[in-house]
Design an enzyme around this catalytic site. Structure first.
Site, short mmCIF file in Angstrom:
data_model
loop_
_atom_site.label_atom_id
_atom_site.label_comp_id
_atom_site.label_asym_id
_atom_site.label_seq_id
_atom_site.Cartn_x
_atom_site.Cartn_y
_atom_site.Cartn_z
N GLY A 105 7.21 -6.27 0.23
CA GLY A 105 8.04 -5.12 -0.09
C GLY A 105 9.41 -5.58 -0.54
O GLY A 105 9.93 -6.59 -0.05
N GLU A 108 -5.39 -11.94 -2.33
CA GLU A 108 -4.31 -12.86 -2.69
C GLU A 108 -4.84 -14.26 -3.00
O GLU A 108 -4.15 -15.06 -3.64
CB GLU A 108 -3.28 -12.93 -1.56
CG GLU A 108 -2.57 -11.61 -1.30
CD GLU A 108 -1.77 -11.61 -0.02
OE1 GLU A 108 -0.85 -10.77 0.09
OE2 GLU A 108 -2.05 -12.42 0.88
N ASP A 167 5.52 -2.97 -3.26
CA ASP A 167 6.01 -1.65 -2.81
C ASP A 167 7.50 -1.72 -2.55
O ASP A 167 8.11 -2.79 -2.55
CB ASP A 167 5.26 -1.20 -1.56
CG ASP A 167 5.45 -2.14 -0.39
OD1 ASP A 167 6.44 -1.94 0.35
OD2 ASP A 167 4.65 -3.06 -0.22
N MET A 207 4.84 -10.19 6.36
CA MET A 207 4.41 -10.33 7.74
C MET A 207 3.91 -11.72 8.14
O MET A 207 3.43 -11.90 9.26
CB MET A 207 3.30 -9.31 8.03
CG MET A 207 3.74 -7.87 7.88
SD MET A 207 2.41 -6.65 8.11
CE MET A 207 1.97 -6.93 9.83
N GLU A 208 4.01 -12.71 7.24
CA GLU A 208 3.46 -14.03 7.56
C GLU A 208 4.38 -15.21 7.26
O GLU A 208 4.33 -16.23 7.95
CB GLU A 208 2.14 -14.26 6.79
CG GLU A 208 1.03 -13.30 7.14
CD GLU A 208 1.13 -11.97 6.42
OE1 GLU A 208 0.65 -10.97 6.96
OE2 GLU A 208 1.69 -11.96 5.29
N ILE A 247 6.97 -2.48 6.67
CA ILE A 247 8.22 -1.75 6.51
C ILE A 247 8.01 -0.57 5.55
O ILE A 247 7.66 -0.76 4.39
CB ILE A 247 9.34 -2.66 5.99
CG1 ILE A 247 9.50 -3.89 6.90
CG2 ILE A 247 10.66 -1.88 5.88
CD1 ILE A 247 9.82 -3.56 8.34
#
Length: 230
Positions: free
Chosen positions: A78, A12, A198, A174-175, A154
């Site tokens: 996601g 990233e 995703d 997640m961040e 997820i």
């Protein structure tokens, strides 16, 4: 002006670091920071690692060590809505931490921070508008909205639908929520930008590894363009 950029993964950050000039590498609090310039603007970029604790540690260390005027968290996520598919982009109007739940303690809703008294950490509206305009001009499909953060990848439709209905969220990762909390508490403007990798469902494992490079590249390019236009 100093702009802080936080990414969870190497992939990233690659294009962002590659676009920086006059670069130097520094280590502070065990975290590696790449310091340089993009379009004559001071930029500090760090890879925090996955999860909320790593993200919060990185954000707080960046704030103390480099005193950024703004923080961007960019990367992949996601999707929680039919309106966003792989390669499309979610831009945060606010962040929530979906894995905070103290209802049995004080009867407050999921995501509520007892010490702060809020659920949503609002992103900087001017940055949200600017990023959305850039994406539209590039012909990239974009949706602004709440982004949900938790220490969980997820991959189940049931959880995806819950996050969408409970928080009205458009993407999950997640961040971002941890970075948002640090910035909120330190009064630093921030925005989270996530390219979709995703579907946050049963096919997420395969999709993530198939599309993460593509999605990460897109989010990096957007971060660079945003810095150039600030």
């Amino acid at each position: 002006m100093t702009i802080g950029i936080i990414c969870a993964l190497d992939v990233e950050a690659e294009k962002i670091v590659g676009a920086m000039k006059d670069k130097k590498t520094e280590t502070l609090g065990g975290i590696t920071f790449e310091v340089g310039k993009i379009d004559d603007k001071n930029v500090v970029c760090a890879i925090c690692g996955m999860g909320k604790v790593c993200a919060a540690m990185c954000a707080q260390t960046m704030v103390i060590g480099y005193k950024p005027d703004a923080v961007i968290n960019t990367g992949i996520a996601g999707t929680l809505t039919e309106e966003l598919g792989v390669g499309d982009v979610a831009v945060s109007t606010a962040l929530v931490q979906h894995d905070i739940d103290v209802y049995d303690l004080d009867r407050t809703p999921r995501g509520h921070h007892p010490s702060l008294g809020i659920i949503e950490f609002p992103a900087h509206a001017e940055y949200v508008d600017k990023i959305e305009k850039i994406l539209v001009s590039l012909g990239v499909k974009v949706k602004r909205g709440v982004i949900a953060t938790g220490d969980q990848f997820i991959s189940k439709t049931e959880i995806k639908e819950f996050l969408s209905s409970e928080f009205g969220a458009v993407a999950c990762e997640m961040e971002g929520g941890a970075i948002a909390q640090v910035c909120y508490m330190q009064k630093i403007p921030f925005v989270v930008v996530r390219a979709i990798s995703d579907g946050a469902n049963e096919s997420s494992f395969d999709d993530y590894y198939s599309f993460k490079m593509f999605a990460a590249g897109k989010s990096s390019e957007l971060a660079i363009r945003f810095i150039e236009e600030l």
